[in-house]
Design a protein around this motif. Structure first.
Motif, PDB file in Angstrom:
ATOM      1  N   GLN A  99       0.824  -1.208   0.000  1.00  0.00           N
ATOM      2  CA  GLN A  99       0.000   0.000   0.000  1.00  0.00           C
ATOM      3  C   GLN A  99       0.856   1.256   0.000  1.00  0.00           C
ATOM      4  OE1 GLN A  99      -0.418  -2.634   1.974  1.00  0.00           O
ATOM      5  NE2 GLN A  99      -2.566  -3.057   2.445  1.00  0.00           N
ATOM      6  N   ASP A 100       1.898   1.244   0.816  1.00  0.00           N
ATOM      7  CA  ASP A 100       2.761   2.421   0.906  1.00  0.00           C
ATOM      8  C   ASP A 100       3.575   2.614  -0.370  1.00  0.00           C
ATOM      9  OD1 ASP A 100       1.843   2.918   3.462  1.00  0.00           O
ATOM     10  OD2 ASP A 100       3.365   1.641   4.386  1.00  0.00           O
ATOM     11  N   ARG A 101       4.007   1.501  -0.957  1.00  0.00           N
ATOM     12  CA  ARG A 101       4.765   1.622  -2.195  1.00  0.00           C
ATOM     13  C   ARG A 101       3.897   2.176  -3.316  1.00  0.00           C
ATOM     14  NH1 ARG A 101       6.664  -3.960  -3.405  1.00  0.00           N
ATOM     15  NH2 ARG A 101       5.484  -4.685  -1.601  1.00  0.00           N
ATOM     16  N   LEU A 102       2.653   1.742  -3.348  1.00  0.00           N
ATOM     17  CA  LEU A 102       1.733   2.258  -4.368  1.00  0.00           C
ATOM     18  C   LEU A 102       1.508   3.754  -4.172  1.00  0.00           C
ATOM     19  CD1 LEU A 102      -0.259   2.121  -6.639  1.00  0.00           C
ATOM     20  CD2 LEU A 102      -1.949   1.116  -5.101  1.00  0.00           C
ATOM     21  N   ARG A 103       1.265   4.128  -2.927  1.00  0.00           N
ATOM     22  CA  ARG A 103       1.083   5.554  -2.646  1.00  0.00           C
ATOM     23  C   ARG A 103       2.302   6.357  -3.068  1.00  0.00           C
ATOM     24  NH1 ARG A 103      -3.054   4.939   1.594  1.00  0.00           N
ATOM     25  NH2 ARG A 103      -1.752   3.439   2.679  1.00  0.00           N
TER      26      ARG A 103
END
Lengths: 254, 254
Positions: A99-103
């Motif tokens: 999720q953080d990488r996508l953000r």
DNA sequence: ACCTGAACACCGTTCAAGT
DNA sequence: ACCTGAACACCGTTCAAGT
């Protein structure tokens, strides 16, 4: 807009850099890199529509025809400049939850467009029109989707969702209004807003004050003057939550 | 690309339709509507880049200059044609759950672009550049977001999310490759695919077969030839689920 | 190998003139 | 009011010729 003087003509093609004959050093004053740098600078300054080869040549202190020895066309210059901007978006993304990488990816892409807003309306189409994609970026996307639990055909779909999400919001946010007339444009927008009918569009009318100049289609300032920061945060939030929920649903169905 | 013969000149402006003097009926052979129809047909056929006023005039059996009595510029013609396509996207949306209405809206927009794929790279920017937005559409969006439980600043953010979602996927899907050379373009794409490194991009390499010609940046066929139907369904699913989850989260925080 | 000069075939837009 | 003819000021691109 391909305007060819002589319609039937063999292609130009990139010149292959032969090793210089020893001793005989012909100083290469131009070079593809220097040309693309100058082209990007001009496009950043005046937009791709106004970009023209004669000004580029003047900027480089060279005859217009000289450009064509290094680059086959005006379109290739625009694509090349756009590609130069695109490259490296996915470098140095910190490891962590998918999720953080996508953000982080979405933020990176937006940041790039914020530095080159004039390219906003182009990047999407140029990205597609450009065979030279950024493999690092795509690998990042696929990896985070694997981590999210996607596989096979569902991963392909999710991949397309992520790419569209990356381009979707930022492109709209940073696409500028027609540069023609500044005040006239604002006036036209305000007039449209005033024409909203509280009877026929009650919901819209209720929120018109909050939406004014802060919402797509209802604003006259561009994303460079008034960034839609909270809207973009909502966007990433919706995308991440949506992918989470979809991954869960697919897992349950399997 | 504003090329003005004489840089400093008063505007043209739309002619106001005066009532005809009784009896003296000067048959209005041209008219703004007929011009926009013909312009849209040409743009649909050859794309906005190739669209030019001289061909439009020839198509209408008229001198190029005649166009300018009805329409101020080439750009206005393109905007006008795009606006004509946009209008009515939100008409006749069946009542029901907000999720279904949102899905219907996204499908409508995509359907419109599928009928006019050559406009795909433009519609987003033209939508913004066009003060004549479709109030019915916007009212629909605001209403369904109210039903989803959004209000105030959160509704503004969600509104921007919905508009971006509407444009995001379909624009990418239907933006065509450079029409220049067909086979050459496919060859370049395949070459790029072959160059993906299984060591440096392992995740991408794992799924390359599934992604080939089915995924953004990795395909050469356009959305008209190979619609990304399942990808679009995933898109609407992610958006709807994401908005649901976000609305829940906001309610919980309040 | 790399660049210049000059030309070609287009453009959008304007303006005076027609009806 | 509406349209034509002819021109202006630009374009992208090419080609022979220079070095």
């Amino acid at each position: 807009m391909p305007k060819t003087a002589v319609p039937v003509k063999p292609r130009v093609g990139r010149p292959r850099k032969l090793p210089l004959a020893r001793g005989a050093a012909a100083a290469p004053v131009l070079g593809r890199e220097r040309i693309l740098d100058a082209a990007l600078a001009l496009i950043d300054a005046h937009g791709p529509q106004a970009f023209n080869i004669r000004e580029l040549a003047a900027q480089l202190g060279v005859a217009p025809a000289a450009i064509y020895w290094h680059v086959p066309s005006r379109n290739a210059l625009i694509s090349g400049a756009a590609a130069r901007v695109m490259n490296g978006v996915a470098d140095d993304i910190a490891p962590g939850r998918w999720q953080d990488r996508l953000r982080a990816l979405l933020h990176r892409y937006r940041g790039m467009l914020q530095r080159h807003p004039k390219l906003a309306p182009l990047v999407a189409s140029e990205m597609l029109g450009n065979a030279a994609f950024d493999a690092v970026l795509l690998d990042h996307v696929v990896r985070l989707l694997e981590d999210a639990g996607f596989d096979g055909a569902a991963l392909v779909d999710a991949y397309n969702v992520v790419i569209a999400a990356m381009c979707g919001f930022a492109t709209l946010e940073l696409s500028a209004a027609p540069a023609e007339d500044v005040g006239e444009w604002e006036a036209a927008c305000r007039a449209q807003l005033a024409r909203v009918d509280a009877v026929r569009q009650p919901a819209l009318a209720r929120h018109l004050g909050a939406l004014e100049n802060k919402a797509f289609l209802l604003r006259w300032s561009s994303g460079t003057d008034r960034p839609l920061g909270s809207g973009f945060d909502a966007w990433t939030d919706v995308i991440v939550r949506g992918l989470e929920a979809r991954a869960r649903a697919l897992r349950r169905a399997a």
